[in-house]
Design a protein around this motif. Structure first.
Motif, PDB file in Angstrom:
ATOM      1  N   ARG A   1       0.833  -1.203   0.000  1.00  0.00           N
ATOM      2  CA  ARG A   1       0.000   0.000   0.000  1.00  0.00           C
ATOM      3  C   ARG A   1       0.868   1.253   0.000  1.00  0.00           C
ATOM      4  NH1 ARG A   1      -4.463  -2.203   4.265  1.00  0.00           N
ATOM      5  NH2 ARG A   1      -5.515  -3.537   2.766  1.00  0.00           N
ATOM      6  N   GLU A   2       0.245   2.398  -0.297  1.00  0.00           N
ATOM      7  CA  GLU A   2       0.973   3.663  -0.363  1.00  0.00           C
ATOM      8  C   GLU A   2       1.710   3.992   0.932  1.00  0.00           C
ATOM      9  OE1 GLU A   2      -1.084   7.046  -1.921  1.00  0.00           O
ATOM     10  OE2 GLU A   2      -2.071   5.827  -3.453  1.00  0.00           O
ATOM     11  N   ASP A   3       1.150   3.589   2.087  1.00  0.00           N
ATOM     12  CA  ASP A   3       1.795   3.889   3.372  1.00  0.00           C
ATOM     13  C   ASP A   3       2.904   2.884   3.716  1.00  0.00           C
ATOM     14  OD1 ASP A   3       0.387   1.606   4.106  1.00  0.00           O
ATOM     15  OD2 ASP A   3      -0.705   2.569   5.730  1.00  0.00           O
ATOM     16  N   GLY A   4       3.170   1.930   2.827  1.00  0.00           N
ATOM     17  CA  GLY A   4       4.224   0.946   3.047  1.00  0.00           C
ATOM     18  C   GLY A   4       3.758  -0.327   3.722  1.00  0.00           C
ATOM     19  N   SER A   5       2.508  -0.366   4.173  1.00  0.00           N
ATOM     20  CA  SER A   5       1.989  -1.586   4.791  1.00  0.00           C
ATOM     21  C   SER A   5       1.746  -2.642   3.714  1.00  0.00           C
ATOM     22  CB  SER A   5       0.702  -1.293   5.564  1.00  0.00           C
ATOM     23  OG  SER A   5      -0.319  -0.853   4.696  1.00  0.00           O
TER      24      SER A   5
ATOM     25  N   ARG B   1       1.931  -4.123   9.233  1.00  0.00           N
ATOM     26  CA  ARG B   1       2.725  -2.903   9.307  1.00  0.00           C
ATOM     27  C   ARG B   1       3.966  -3.151  10.147  1.00  0.00           C
ATOM     28  NH1 ARG B   1      -2.449  -1.531  10.104  1.00  0.00           N
ATOM     29  NH2 ARG B   1      -3.394  -0.114   8.609  1.00  0.00           N
TER      30      ARG B   1
ATOM     31  N   THR C   1      -3.853  -6.688   7.134  1.00  0.00           N
ATOM     32  CA  THR C   1      -2.863  -5.646   6.891  1.00  0.00           C
ATOM     33  C   THR C   1      -1.719  -5.845   7.868  1.00  0.00           C
ATOM     34  OG1 THR C   1      -4.547  -4.094   6.154  1.00  0.00           O
ATOM     35  CG2 THR C   1      -2.457  -3.154   6.878  1.00  0.00           C
TER      36      THR C   1
END
Length: 59
Positions: A37-41, A50, A48
């Motif tokens: 994902r865009e947030d790096g997750s 992280r 999800t």
């Protein structure tokens, strides 16, 4: 899980060999759905993941 020979394509991770948590695991080829994902997750199978700060394991 530990994987070797990993290649990413959009939405898919392929590995030459992945090993589980058992000492006798000889490993097997693997293919997983995996999205960055865009947030790096990471997203896999509806979950999800992280990176956690302070050395904690991913949820």
């Amino acid at each position: 899980m530990e994987c070797h020979g990993v290649k990413f394509a959009p939405g898919v991770m392929r590995a030459v060999r992945c090993f589980g948590n058992h000492y006798a695991d000889e490993g097997t080829p693997a293919e997983f759905d995996l999205f960055v994902r865009e947030d790096g997750s990471l997203a896999h199978d509806g979950q999800t993941y992280r990176r956690q700060e302070g050395g904690r394991l991913c949820p």
